[in-house]
Design a protein around this motif. Sequence first.
Motif, PDB file in Angstrom:
ATOM      1  N   SER A 125      11.846   7.482  14.118  1.00 44.23           N
ATOM      2  CA  SER A 125      11.211   8.553  14.874  1.00 44.23           C
ATOM      3  C   SER A 125      10.805   8.004  16.232  1.00 44.23           C
ATOM      4  N   PHE A 126      11.442   8.513  17.283  1.00 44.83           N
ATOM      5  CA  PHE A 126      11.123   8.063  18.634  1.00 44.83           C
ATOM      6  C   PHE A 126       9.654   8.312  18.945  1.00 44.83           C
ATOM      7  N   ALA A 127       9.123   9.466  18.540  1.00 45.79           N
ATOM      8  CA  ALA A 127       7.722   9.804  18.817  1.00 45.79           C
ATOM      9  C   ALA A 127       6.769   8.824  18.145  1.00 45.79           C
ATOM     10  N   VAL A 128       7.044   8.462  16.904  1.00 51.53           N
ATOM     11  CA  VAL A 128       6.176   7.518  16.181  1.00 51.53           C
ATOM     12  C   VAL A 128       6.248   6.143  16.837  1.00 51.53           C
ATOM     13  N   LEU A 129       7.459   5.683  17.191  1.00 51.10           N
ATOM     14  CA  LEU A 129       7.593   4.391  17.859  1.00 51.10           C
ATOM     15  C   LEU A 129       6.882   4.392  19.214  1.00 51.10           C
ATOM     16  N   ALA A 130       7.062   5.462  19.982  1.00 50.12           N
ATOM     17  CA  ALA A 130       6.425   5.540  21.299  1.00 50.12           C
ATOM     18  C   ALA A 130       4.907   5.470  21.180  1.00 50.12           C
ATOM     19  N   GLU A 131       4.342   6.178  20.231  1.00 51.44           N
ATOM     20  CA  GLU A 131       2.885   6.152  20.040  1.00 51.44           C
ATOM     21  C   GLU A 131       2.415   4.763  19.636  1.00 51.44           C
ATOM     22  N   ARG A 132       3.130   4.115  18.723  1.00 50.13           N
ATOM     23  CA  ARG A 132       2.747   2.763  18.291  1.00 50.13           C
ATOM     24  C   ARG A 132       2.830   1.779  19.451  1.00 50.13           C
ATOM     25  N   PHE A 133       3.877   1.878  20.260  1.00 48.62           N
ATOM     26  CA  PHE A 133       4.016   0.983  21.405  1.00 48.62           C
ATOM     27  C   PHE A 133       2.915   1.223  22.433  1.00 48.62           C
ATOM     28  N   ARG A 134       2.508   2.490  22.621  1.00 51.59           N
ATOM     29  CA  ARG A 134       1.381   2.775  23.519  1.00 51.59           C
ATOM     30  C   ARG A 134       0.126   2.065  23.023  1.00 51.59           C
ATOM     31  N   GLN A 135      -0.114   2.127  21.715  1.00 51.75           N
ATOM     32  CA  GLN A 135      -1.280   1.468  21.129  1.00 51.75           C
ATOM     33  C   GLN A 135      -1.227  -0.040  21.352  1.00 51.75           C
ATOM     34  N   ILE A 147       5.730  -2.559  27.697  1.00 49.82           N
ATOM     35  CA  ILE A 147       6.731  -2.252  26.684  1.00 49.82           C
ATOM     36  C   ILE A 147       7.576  -1.109  27.189  1.00 49.82           C
ATOM     37  N   SER A 148       8.873  -1.235  27.038  1.00 52.76           N
ATOM     38  CA  SER A 148       9.761  -0.160  27.424  1.00 52.76           C
ATOM     39  C   SER A 148      10.550   0.261  26.193  1.00 52.76           C
ATOM     40  N   LEU A 149      10.621   1.554  25.951  1.00 46.83           N
ATOM     41  CA  LEU A 149      11.333   2.106  24.806  1.00 46.83           C
ATOM     42  C   LEU A 149      12.329   3.123  25.339  1.00 46.83           C
ATOM     43  N   THR A 150      13.587   2.945  25.002  1.00 42.35           N
ATOM     44  CA  THR A 150      14.631   3.837  25.491  1.00 42.35           C
ATOM     45  C   THR A 150      15.355   4.463  24.312  1.00 42.35           C
ATOM     46  N   ASP A 151      15.448   5.772  24.331  1.00 36.60           N
ATOM     47  CA  ASP A 151      16.190   6.493  23.300  1.00 36.60           C
ATOM     48  C   ASP A 151      17.617   6.662  23.806  1.00 36.60           C
ATOM     49  N   GLU A 152      18.559   5.946  23.224  1.00 30.64           N
ATOM     50  CA  GLU A 152      19.943   5.987  23.679  1.00 30.64           C
ATOM     51  C   GLU A 152      20.830   6.820  22.768  1.00 30.64           C
ATOM     52  N   ARG A 153      20.195   7.606  21.891  1.00 30.65           N
ATOM     53  CA  ARG A 153      21.005   8.466  21.029  1.00 30.65           C
ATOM     54  C   ARG A 153      21.655   9.554  21.868  1.00 30.65           C
ATOM     55  N   ARG A 154      22.824   9.984  21.425  1.00 28.27           N
ATOM     56  CA  ARG A 154      23.546  11.055  22.115  1.00 28.27           C
ATOM     57  C   ARG A 154      22.793  12.366  21.912  1.00 28.27           C
ATOM     58  N   ALA A 155      22.531  13.029  22.990  1.00 25.97           N
ATOM     59  CA  ALA A 155      21.855  14.325  22.905  1.00 25.97           C
ATOM     60  C   ALA A 155      22.896  15.415  22.673  1.00 25.97           C
ATOM     61  N   ALA A 156      22.608  16.298  21.740  1.00 27.05           N
ATOM     62  CA  ALA A 156      23.523  17.409  21.482  1.00 27.05           C
ATOM     63  C   ALA A 156      22.709  18.598  21.033  1.00 27.05           C
ATOM     64  N   GLY A 157      23.117  19.769  21.458  1.00 24.16           N
ATOM     65  CA  GLY A 157      22.443  20.968  21.000  1.00 24.16           C
ATOM     66  C   GLY A 157      21.745  21.722  22.112  1.00 24.16           C
ATOM     67  N   THR A 158      20.882  22.647  21.696  1.00 21.49           N
ATOM     68  CA  THR A 158      20.151  23.485  22.639  1.00 21.49           C
ATOM     69  C   THR A 158      18.677  23.495  22.268  1.00 21.49           C
ATOM     70  N   ARG A 206       6.748  18.131  11.754  1.00 21.62           N
ATOM     71  CA  ARG A 206       5.299  17.893  11.866  1.00 21.62           C
ATOM     72  C   ARG A 206       4.955  16.709  12.752  1.00 21.62           C
ATOM     73  N   GLU A 207       5.803  15.671  12.754  1.00 22.28           N
ATOM     74  CA  GLU A 207       5.516  14.471  13.541  1.00 22.28           C
ATOM     75  C   GLU A 207       6.109  14.541  14.940  1.00 22.28           C
ATOM     76  N   GLY A 208       6.591  15.694  15.330  1.00 21.77           N
ATOM     77  CA  GLY A 208       7.180  15.825  16.655  1.00 21.77           C
ATOM     78  C   GLY A 208       8.586  15.261  16.675  1.00 21.77           C
ATOM     79  N   GLY A 209       8.922  14.584  17.745  1.00 23.12           N
ATOM     80  CA  GLY A 209      10.253  14.013  17.902  1.00 23.12           C
ATOM     81  C   GLY A 209      10.612  13.976  19.372  1.00 23.12           C
ATOM     82  N   THR A 210      11.829  13.568  19.673  1.00 16.79           N
ATOM     83  CA  THR A 210      12.236  13.472  21.073  1.00 16.79           C
ATOM     84  C   THR A 210      12.257  14.837  21.738  1.00 16.79           C
TER      85      THR A 210
END
Length: 183
Positions: free
Chosen positions: A70-80, A90-101, A126-130
């Motif tokens: 979960s990008f959102a969970v990782l981002a929050e933990r890294f902020r902490q 700390i730099s966190l990059t989501d390199e997954r391919r984006a698809a959809g609308t 519930r935990e959000g996401g990218t």
Amino acid sequence: MGHFSVGLCVVNALSSRLTAEVRCGGVRRVQEHARGVALAPPAAVGPARTSGTTVAFWPDAEIFETTRCSFAVLAERFRQIAFLNLGLEISLTDERRAAGTMEVALMWGGSREERLRSFANSRLTREGGTHVDGFHDGVAAAVTAWARGRGLLTAQDAGPGADRIGEGLTAVVSVKLDPPRPH
């Protein structure tokens, strides 16, 4: 232990593949691992202008039920972690391919809290996401651009962050991913 210490041992043991890069003393060193075993000793691969450590790993599908993070969970933990360690970047990059609308409905009211519901392929997230991170960043960028366009902010002024934009916001964020991913 040298540059590659005990902290990597746990992550390494749980990864199908891990690459560690350490930049220190003007030298860039890299070490590759496969399923917890070093493929070679750390090797100097060139000069380094900065210092720091980069770790890339792939969770082992033979150990974990799911290897999706979960990008959102990782981002929050890294902020902490960054907050608790003065000077740590700390730099966190989501390199997954984006698809959809993505579809969004939003309005601001008198409440001081944010009310947000997010969905991916019609399932509550519930935990959000990218998609939620992108929504917050996009709304903050749009409000900042609007304020700058009307002279309410100068180019030097920092725009209101996503945390301030969320005050009083009620929103539904729905993203349709193509193809749908099984849960």
